[in-house]
Structures are given as structure tokens and as C-alpha cells.
Design an enzyme around this catalytic site. Structure first.
Site, PDB file in Angstrom:
ATOM      1  N   ASP A 104      59.351  33.730 -80.192  1.00 43.12           N
ATOM      2  CA  ASP A 104      58.385  33.131 -79.269  1.00 43.12           C
ATOM      3  C   ASP A 104      56.966  33.517 -79.680  1.00 43.12           C
ATOM      4  OD1 ASP A 104      57.011  32.010 -77.197  1.00 43.12           O
ATOM      5  OD2 ASP A 104      57.736  33.409 -75.655  1.00 43.12           O
ATOM      6  N   LYS A 117      50.332  33.523 -78.601  1.00 44.92           N
ATOM      7  CA  LYS A 117      50.264  34.884 -78.082  1.00 44.92           C
ATOM      8  C   LYS A 117      49.309  35.720 -78.935  1.00 44.92           C
ATOM      9  CE  LYS A 117      54.999  35.393 -76.283  1.00 44.92           C
ATOM     10  NZ  LYS A 117      54.626  35.655 -74.884  1.00 44.92           N
ATOM     11  N   GLU A 124      57.724  28.702 -72.098  1.00 41.31           N
ATOM     12  CA  GLU A 124      58.721  27.797 -72.688  1.00 41.31           C
ATOM     13  C   GLU A 124      60.132  28.041 -72.189  1.00 41.31           C
ATOM     14  OE1 GLU A 124      57.850  30.589 -73.963  1.00 41.31           O
ATOM     15  OE2 GLU A 124      59.790  31.427 -74.535  1.00 41.31           O
ATOM     16  N   ARG A 145      61.460  28.630 -69.276  1.00 43.64           N
ATOM     17  CA  ARG A 145      61.899  27.880 -68.091  1.00 43.64           C
ATOM     18  C   ARG A 145      62.232  26.436 -68.431  1.00 43.64           C
ATOM     19  NH1 ARG A 145      56.431  29.399 -65.061  1.00 43.64           N
ATOM     20  NH2 ARG A 145      56.722  31.167 -66.453  1.00 43.64           N
TER      21      ARG A 145
HETATM   22  N1  BES Z   1      59.178  35.526 -73.617  1.00 41.87           N
HETATM   23  C1  BES Z   1      58.027  35.583 -72.811  1.00 41.87           C
HETATM   24  C2  BES Z   1      58.101  36.650 -71.733  1.00 41.87           C
HETATM   25  C3  BES Z   1      58.003  38.071 -72.198  1.00 41.87           C
HETATM   26  C4  BES Z   1      56.803  38.610 -72.581  1.00 41.87           C
HETATM   27  C5  BES Z   1      59.128  38.866 -72.192  1.00 41.87           C
HETATM   28  C6  BES Z   1      56.726  39.937 -72.980  1.00 41.87           C
HETATM   29  C7  BES Z   1      59.058  40.191 -72.575  1.00 41.87           C
HETATM   30  C8  BES Z   1      57.861  40.723 -72.978  1.00 41.87           C
HETATM   31  C9  BES Z   1      57.820  34.252 -72.110  1.00 41.87           C
HETATM   32  O1  BES Z   1      58.189  33.137 -72.831  1.00 41.87           O
HETATM   33  C10 BES Z   1      56.372  34.136 -71.834  1.00 41.87           C
HETATM   34  O2  BES Z   1      55.627  34.080 -72.760  1.00 41.87           O
HETATM   35  N2  BES Z   1      55.999  34.118 -70.567  1.00 41.87           N
HETATM   36  C11 BES Z   1      54.635  34.052 -70.188  1.00 41.87           C
HETATM   37  C12 BES Z   1      54.549  33.098 -69.037  1.00 41.87           C
HETATM   38  C13 BES Z   1      53.157  32.745 -68.666  1.00 41.87           C
HETATM   39  C14 BES Z   1      52.508  31.932 -69.755  1.00 41.87           C
HETATM   40  C15 BES Z   1      53.205  31.980 -67.373  1.00 41.87           C
HETATM   41  C16 BES Z   1      54.175  35.442 -69.793  1.00 41.87           C
HETATM   42  O3  BES Z   1      54.958  36.195 -69.206  1.00 41.87           O
HETATM   43  O4  BES Z   1      53.061  35.796 -70.124  1.00 41.87           O
HETATM   44 ZN    ZN Z   2      59.646  33.378 -74.215  1.00 42.07          ZN
HETATM   45 MN    MN Z   3      56.667  32.451 -74.087  1.00 37.86          MN
END
Ligand code: BES
Ligand code: ZN
Ligand code: MN
Length: 493
Positions: free
Chosen positions: A262, A269, A341, A343
Site C-alpha cells: 500500500d 503515503k 483503499e 474499504r
Molecule cells: N493500510 C492503511 C492503514 C494502516 C496504516 C495500517 C498504518 C497500519 C499502519 C490504510 O490503507 C490506510 O492508508 N488508511 C488511511 C485511511 C485514511 C486515508 C482515511 C489511514 O489510516 O491513514
Molecule cells: Zn491499506
Molecule cells: Mn491505504
């Protein structure tokens, strides 16, 4: 690891090392009994030295005074803090110590008549021993010494052998989940997860279907299509069917997020710790591990697993903020952040599974939100549910396995937070408010009224700096959820 149960007295046991436990400030080694004056005195001195404190271990050599070459005493800590997880943790430490010393075989005196049920004590011992020597060294030339010592449990419990066998199967499935989850993203594109699913299906007589990118698209799995379109590594939609219950019995559906890497996509990110996003496939790996375990245990139930798998990449083909995509359930989703992504692919997995398999209940597993780490830290997974009865059962399995969960609320106000002005729903909540719950609210749109529990394992799926150290976990993936869900499924008919 080879583990067997044996009835018999410690004083008669011929073994390299005889291990017993001591509760804090009791000065007793549970079940060890008496030997001769010399040995008893030495034991008593060691007991006074370690005081039964958790983490402390004493080893004495018996100099041929008794059949066992050595005696090991391990502290269990305070009586009012004694749980099966303390035993799991302490046994892990004992096993590591014995492995370190190069001892090839050890015996544990099963502590009986304590505050914990015997079957849970036996499972905890086996799991602690079998998981503690796990090390992901697939990519190292210098392998850690893989030769595991054999374990004998001294116990009078007639059921012990059966419990041991099941616990080995379950902890081996945890190791399998770790092995897959620890694979680096260059070695584990979605197609590889499809192959791994086929392998476990073939070994254990399950049906396995893997949809290709084109099939995903033609079946209108719009969320998987959108997230997967930015990567050269094409998406897969994995379905495993385990049917060993009554024909008319509705199956239980398990769905696991498997984002093999991801990057965040176009909503890229930051670079720091981005490597950890190889663990964004952990939900899917947990589901695969559960399927492996239950098919080997031959549980008399029907279970369907769905693992939508993608790589979330930024590219000229990637989906973008502003896009509106049509999910499998027919609802349109406005993309406001391509990093939300999980969800999208989970909503497709849930809706597809519910439509095609009419499950009696659904559980999903996902490293879904960083917000879950903010809320609960790295030792407790978040759960969100639409069904109190199911959530209660999950909590009871959680308590038994010490894979901790905490329930967060969901209601219409949260559902409103994922409504969109230009589509049916949006893939982002309102700012950072209740990030874990708004992600679950998005999923709830795909679930409807089927009893459902969502597990956000973002904090617990792998070892992070704030993770409480446990002897049976090592750096990398933990396999969180496998033991909990298998326990839950073992109590289903
Ligand atoms: N896979 C990530 C969530 C995550 C981040 C898990 C760090 C473990 C450690 C997920 O896909 C994500 O990026 N979520 C975002 C959602 C936001 C954009 C609403 C998040 O948590 O920042
Ligand atoms: Zn993710
Ligand atoms: Mn993500």
C-alpha cells in the site's frame, strides 16, 4: 514441533530437563514433588532465589541423583495475574532457553488444579512452545537453527493428546500466516496469494477459485478493479470454500484485506515506514491461516473465505481522488483519498460473499486504519459489529486466546459521515474524526443486516515499536486473529 502427553511421576521421568512452574511468593514448584534431600534442598534454594517472579528461570543439574538430568523452574508471577497467556509467554521463554542451550528434548510438568481450565493450560503450553522459535529467515543465507526440541507434557488429563494435536495444528497455521504475511512485496504480488490459496485448498480438499483482472472487471467488482488498476501486478479475487457441515447449514463468511503493498496510490503515503505496508495483506493472510487450520481440524462446519488482493500503486493507470466507482453492491463511491483503499476492496469482498453464499454471519479482517492505532494502540484490535450476540461470542474467544479486542460503536450518525454529495457514499470520513468507525461504516453499507464483526488489525498484525513483547511473537507479522477465530469456529456447529 513434536509434543506428546505422558502420565507419570516427575521423580521417575528420564529426560534432559524437567520443567516446573512456580507462582510468586509461594516457594512451591507446582507438581514437582519430592526427590531426595540433596535435590530437594537445591530446588528449595532456587525457588527462594527466583521467588516465582514472572520472567525468572532457574536451572539446576541433578548429577545423576534422579533420572532427569536437570530441573528448570520458571516463575509465573502473581497469582491474581495468572492467565493462560502468562503460561503461553513463560513457556515460550523456557523453549527459547532450551533451544539456546542446544537441549534436544524437554519435559514440562503441566500445572494442574490451578485457576485456569486444564485444556486451556495445555493449549497455552503447546502454542507457547511451538510459536516461540518462529523466525522468518527465508531470505537469509545463514539460517537460524531450525531443529526444534521435542516436548513431553506430564499430565493426568486423558484428553491432553487430542488438545495437543489441535494446538499444534492451530499454531502451525499461525506460523503459516506469519510466513505469508512476512513475504516482501516484490515476491508476493496478488497472483502469488492466489497460488498459495490454491495450494492450501489442494492439500486440504477445499474448493478454490481465483478471479483474474478481467474476471474481476466483468463481475463488476468495481472497488477491486479501481484500486488494482494502477499496478502492473494485477489484482486477484480469491474464494476458498470449506464444506464439512450439514448441506443445508448456511456458511460462515470470512473476508480478509490483502493489499500486497500500500503506497497510498496517487494520495501517496510519506516515505517513513512505508516498507511496513508490505503487511497490508495481513487480514487476507489471517483468513488463509484460519482456512488451513479448520480444514486440517476437520471442523463440522461450512466456511467460505474471500480474499480480495491488490497492489495499491500510483501510476498513469491508477484511480484518482475525485473518481466515482461503482462497487459490487451497486452503490457508487466517491474516491476522496486513494489511500483509503482497503474499504473499497473489502466492500466488494463482503457484498460478493453475501450475495453468492448467503452466509449466516460474516467476519472481516483488515489492517484498515492508522486511526485504530491512535485509538487502541498496538496490543488490542478494534472491532465493530451490527450484532451484539455475535460480538459477545467473539469477545469470549478473544478472552480465551488473549488476542485482545475492543468494541467501538456504530450508529446512523457514523453512517451519515460517509455519505457523499455526488455519489452514494464516500471513501473518507469527516476529517480525522472516528477514522476506524467511519471505515467500518463504509463496510456496513456492503453488509446490510447479516450479523457481522469487523476486525481492524492495523495495530496488532505485526510487531511495532509500542507492541508489548511476548516470547511467542518475533519481529514481523504476528498472525493475529487466527487463534481467536479458530476458537470461535470450534465452538460452532
Ligand atoms: N493500510 C492503511 C492503514 C494502516 C496504516 C495500517 C498504518 C497500519 C499502519 C490504510 O490503507 C490506510 O492508508 N488508511 C488511511 C485511511 C485514511 C486515508 C482515511 C489511514 O489510516 O491513514
Ligand atoms: Zn491499506
Ligand atoms: Mn491505504
Amino acid at each position: 514441533m513434536r509434543v506428546r502427553a505422558e502420565a507419570g511421576l516427575p521423580i521417575k521421568k528420564k529426560t534432559s530437563i524437567l520443567c516446573a512452574f512456580s507462582i510468586e511468593d509461594t516457594n512451591v514448584a507446582i507438581g514437582l514433588g519430592k526427590f531426595n534431600k540433596k535435590i530437594d534442598q537445591t530446588i528449595s534454594q532456587s525457588l527462594k532465589e527466583i521467588k516465582g517472579k514472572k520472567g525468572k528461570i532457574a536451572i539446576i543439574h541433578s548429577h545423576k541423583e534422579i533420572p532427569s538430568e536437570r530441573i528448570l523452574i520458571a516463575g509465573l508471577g502473581k497469582k491474581n495475574k495468572l492467565t493462560s497467556d502468562v503460561i503461553r509467554d513463560v513457556v515460550g521463554n523456557i523453549t527459547k532457553k532450551i533451544h539456546e542451550l542446544g537441549i534436544k528434548e524437554f519435559t514440562i510438568i503441566t500445572p494442574e488444579k490451578i485457576s485456569i481450565k486444564n485444556d486451556q493450560v495445555v493449549s497455552a503450553i503447546v502454542e507457547g512452545a511451538n510459536l516461540s522459535l518462529y523466525d522468518f529467515d527465508l531470505y537469509k543465507k545463514e539460517k537460524s537453527n531450525k531443529k526444534e526440541p521435542d516436548l513431553t507434557l506430564l499430565t493426568s488429563d486423558k484428553n491432553a493428546q487430542k488438545i495437543i494435536k489441535n494446538s499444534i495444528t492451530i499454531s502451525d497455521a499461525v506460523k503459516f500466516t506469519r510466513d505469508v504475511a512476512n513475504l516482501p512485496p516484490n515476491e508476493c504480488p496478488p497472483a502469488k496469494l492466489g497460488e498459495i490459496a490454491k495450494q492450501i485448498a489442494n492439500q486440504n480438499k477445499m474448493k478454490c477459485t481465483v478471479f483474474s483482472k478481467n474476471e474481476i472487471k466483468s463481475k463488476r467488482l468495481g472497488g477491486v478493479t479501481a484500486v488494482g488498476q494502477g499496478s502492473k501486478n494485477e489484482p486477484r479475487f480469491i474464494i476458498l470454500e470449506y464444506r464439512n457441515g450439514k448441506k443445508e447449514q448456511k456458511p460462515i463468511l470470512l473476508v480478509g484485506k490483502a493489499v500486497t503493498f500500500d503506497t497510498g496510490g496517487i494520495s501517496l503515503k510519506p516515505g517513513e515506514k512505508m516498507d511496513e505496508m508490505k503487511f497490508d495483506k495481513c487480514g487476507g493472510c489471517t483468513v488463509l491461516g484460519v482456512m488451513k487450520a479448520i480444514s486440517e481440524l476437520k471442523l463440522p462446519i461450512n466456511v467460505i473465505a474471500i480474499v480480495p488482493s491488490v497492489e495499491n500503486m500510483p501510476s498513469g493507470d491508477a484511480f484518482r481522488p475525485g473518481d466515482i466507482v461503482k462497487l459490487f453492491n451497486g452503490k457508487t463511491a466517491e474516491i476522496l483519498n486513494t489511500d483509503a483503499e482497503g474499504r473499497l476492496i473489502l466492500a466488494d469482498g463482503l457484498a460478493y460473499g453475501i450475495k453468492h453464499f448467503q452466509p449466516s454471519s460474516v467476519m472481516d479482517f483488515a489492517t484498515l486504519t492508522g486511526a485504530c492505532i491512535v485509538a487502541l494502540g498496538t496490543n488490542v484490535a478494534g472491532i465493530v459489529s451490527n450484532n451484539t450476540k455475535l460480538a459477545t461470542k467473539v469477545k469470549s474467544s478473544s478472552a480465551k486466546t488473549s488476542e485482545e479486542v475492543w468494541e467501538l460503536p456504530i450508529n446512523d450518525d457514523y453512517m451519515d459521515m460517509v455519505k457523499s454529495k455526488v455519489a452514494d457514499i464516500r471513501n473518507l470520513g469527516m476529517g480525522r474524526a472516528a477514522g476506524t468507525i467511519t471505515a467500518a461504516a463504509f463496510l456496513a453499507n456492503a453488509v446490510g443486516n447479516v450479523p457481522w464483526v469487523h476486525f481492524d488489525i492495523a495495530g496488532t498484525a505485526w510487531i511495532q515499536p509500542s507492541t508489548k513483547s511476548k516470547s511467542y511473537n518475533s519481529h514481523g507479522a504476528t498472525g493475529f486473529g487466527v487463534r481467536l477465530v479458530v476458537d470461535y469456529l470450534m465452538n460452532q456447529k
